[in-house]
Motif scaffolding. Structure first.
Motif, PDB file in Angstrom:
ATOM      1  N   ASP A 141      39.795  41.315  35.137  1.00 21.23           N
ATOM      2  CA  ASP A 141      40.972  42.048  35.582  1.00 21.23           C
ATOM      3  C   ASP A 141      42.077  41.130  36.085  1.00 21.23           C
ATOM      4  OD1 ASP A 141      39.513  41.229  37.746  1.00 21.23           O
ATOM      5  OD2 ASP A 141      39.819  43.047  38.917  1.00 21.23           O
ATOM      6  N   ASP A 142      41.787  39.868  36.299  1.00 19.41           N
ATOM      7  CA  ASP A 142      42.786  38.884  36.733  1.00 19.41           C
ATOM      8  C   ASP A 142      42.371  37.532  36.167  1.00 19.41           C
ATOM      9  OD1 ASP A 142      44.736  37.391  37.886  1.00 19.41           O
ATOM     10  OD2 ASP A 142      44.361  38.011  39.948  1.00 19.41           O
ATOM     11  N   PRO A 143      42.614  37.283  34.877  1.00 16.50           N
ATOM     12  CA  PRO A 143      42.099  36.083  34.209  1.00 16.50           C
ATOM     13  C   PRO A 143      42.630  34.772  34.766  1.00 16.50           C
ATOM     14  CG  PRO A 143      43.675  37.226  32.812  1.00 16.50           C
ATOM     15  CD  PRO A 143      43.373  38.144  33.961  1.00 16.50           C
ATOM     16  N   LEU A 144      43.705  34.813  35.564  1.00 16.65           N
ATOM     17  CA  LEU A 144      44.272  33.587  36.121  1.00 16.65           C
ATOM     18  C   LEU A 144      43.957  33.416  37.602  1.00 16.65           C
ATOM     19  CD1 LEU A 144      47.802  33.637  34.440  1.00 16.65           C
ATOM     20  CD2 LEU A 144      45.628  32.804  33.540  1.00 16.65           C
ATOM     21  N   ALA A 145      43.095  34.282  38.145  1.00 12.70           N
ATOM     22  CA  ALA A 145      42.817  34.263  39.579  1.00 12.70           C
ATOM     23  C   ALA A 145      42.253  32.935  40.039  1.00 12.70           C
ATOM     24  CB  ALA A 145      41.860  35.396  39.942  1.00 12.70           C
ATOM     25  N   GLY A 146      41.453  32.275  39.226  1.00 17.56           N
ATOM     26  CA  GLY A 146      40.838  31.026  39.648  1.00 17.56           C
ATOM     27  C   GLY A 146      41.578  29.789  39.199  1.00 17.56           C
ATOM     28  N   VAL A 147      42.709  29.965  38.500  1.00 20.50           N
ATOM     29  CA  VAL A 147      43.461  28.823  37.974  1.00 20.50           C
ATOM     30  C   VAL A 147      44.332  28.249  39.085  1.00 20.50           C
ATOM     31  CG1 VAL A 147      45.085  28.027  36.218  1.00 20.50           C
ATOM     32  CG2 VAL A 147      43.460  29.851  35.678  1.00 20.50           C
ATOM     33  N   ASP A 148      44.050  26.998  39.462  1.00 23.70           N
ATOM     34  CA  ASP A 148      44.733  26.391  40.604  1.00 23.70           C
ATOM     35  C   ASP A 148      46.243  26.371  40.421  1.00 23.70           C
ATOM     36  OD1 ASP A 148      44.513  24.911  43.157  1.00 23.70           O
ATOM     37  OD2 ASP A 148      45.383  23.269  41.994  1.00 23.70           O
TER      38      ASP A 148
END
Length: 229
Positions: A10-17
């Motif tokens: 649901d948030d594919p960029l949530a872990g992208v620093d």
């Protein structure tokens, strides 16, 4: 359950620093503007000197970033796994790719065009912090690699390369899906010399091999051999 280091659906960029300073709604718009791509093991994402036309965000799998000498020899610079990114340097300076990238296994990525990325930089100031962190990490990594080739012998470089591949994994036993040829490229040695170092480490009980994989069983010992506190 969400696997650590794997972007959420649901948030594919949530872990992208690079995007941590953006609001969830903005990250969703960025993800919607990106193009999903899939690569099989051994398939090239791009080659050195190709146009730097997109930022690549790894969602699943692993990508090796490498340079190729005129002789055809490879130097594997680093491995990118979720939620890492690659290709940001060429996006900002408008130049060509400074290295090549190859899928180490079945890999799924999101590709954000240079135009969309630059618009994001102009309209979302918080992303500049992520850009600076990304470049800082790149510079530190290259500085460390240069220092390693000056101060460490080959077994020390092999040990340090393995520790880098283990990353933040806290398990006492870690499996690294990287064959010995790729490890040799990353450590800057011949395959035979790296195999000898691995054999020594295996005799000491620090690791063992399972086919194409390396199973690390004594991380503290490898850290000591690499001269890491």
């Amino acid at each position: 359950m969400t696997t650590p280091g794997t972007p959420q659906a649901d948030d594919p960029l949530a872990g992208v620093d690079l995007f941590t300073g953006l609001a969830p709604a903005v990250r969703s718009r960025v993800a919607a503007a990106a193009v999903p791509r899939s690569y099989r093991r051994g398939q090239l994402l791009f080659l050195e000197k190709d146009p730097g036309d997109s930022l690549i965000m790894v969602r699943r799998g692993a990508v090796s970033v490498f340079r190729t000498a005129p002789t055809g020899d490879r130097a594997l610079l680093y491995v990118v796994r979720p939620p890492g990114v690659l290709g940001e340097l060429a996006l900002l300076d408008g130049g060509s790719r400074s290295a090549s990238a190859e899928a180490l296994e079945e890999t799924h990525v999101l590709a954000l065009s240079r135009g969309a990325f630059l618009e994001l930089v102009r309209t979302q100031p918080p992303i500049l912090d992520g850009v600076m962190r990304s470049f800082g990490g790149l510079i530190r990594r290259l500085t460390d690699q240069t220092s390693d080739h000056i101060f460490l012998d080959l077994p020390g470089r092999v040990a340090k390369t393995l520790i880098r591949l283990v990353g933040d994994n806290r398990s006492p036993v870690v499996t690294i899906d990287l064959n010995q040829t790729q490890l040799a490229e990353m450590a800057g040695g011949s395959r035979q010399s790296v195999n000898q170092a691995l054999g020594t480490f295996a005799t000491r009980g620090w690791l063992h091999t399972e086919g194409r994989k390396i199973v690390v069983t004594d991380i503290p010992a490898l850290r000591r051999r690499a001269g890491m506190t």
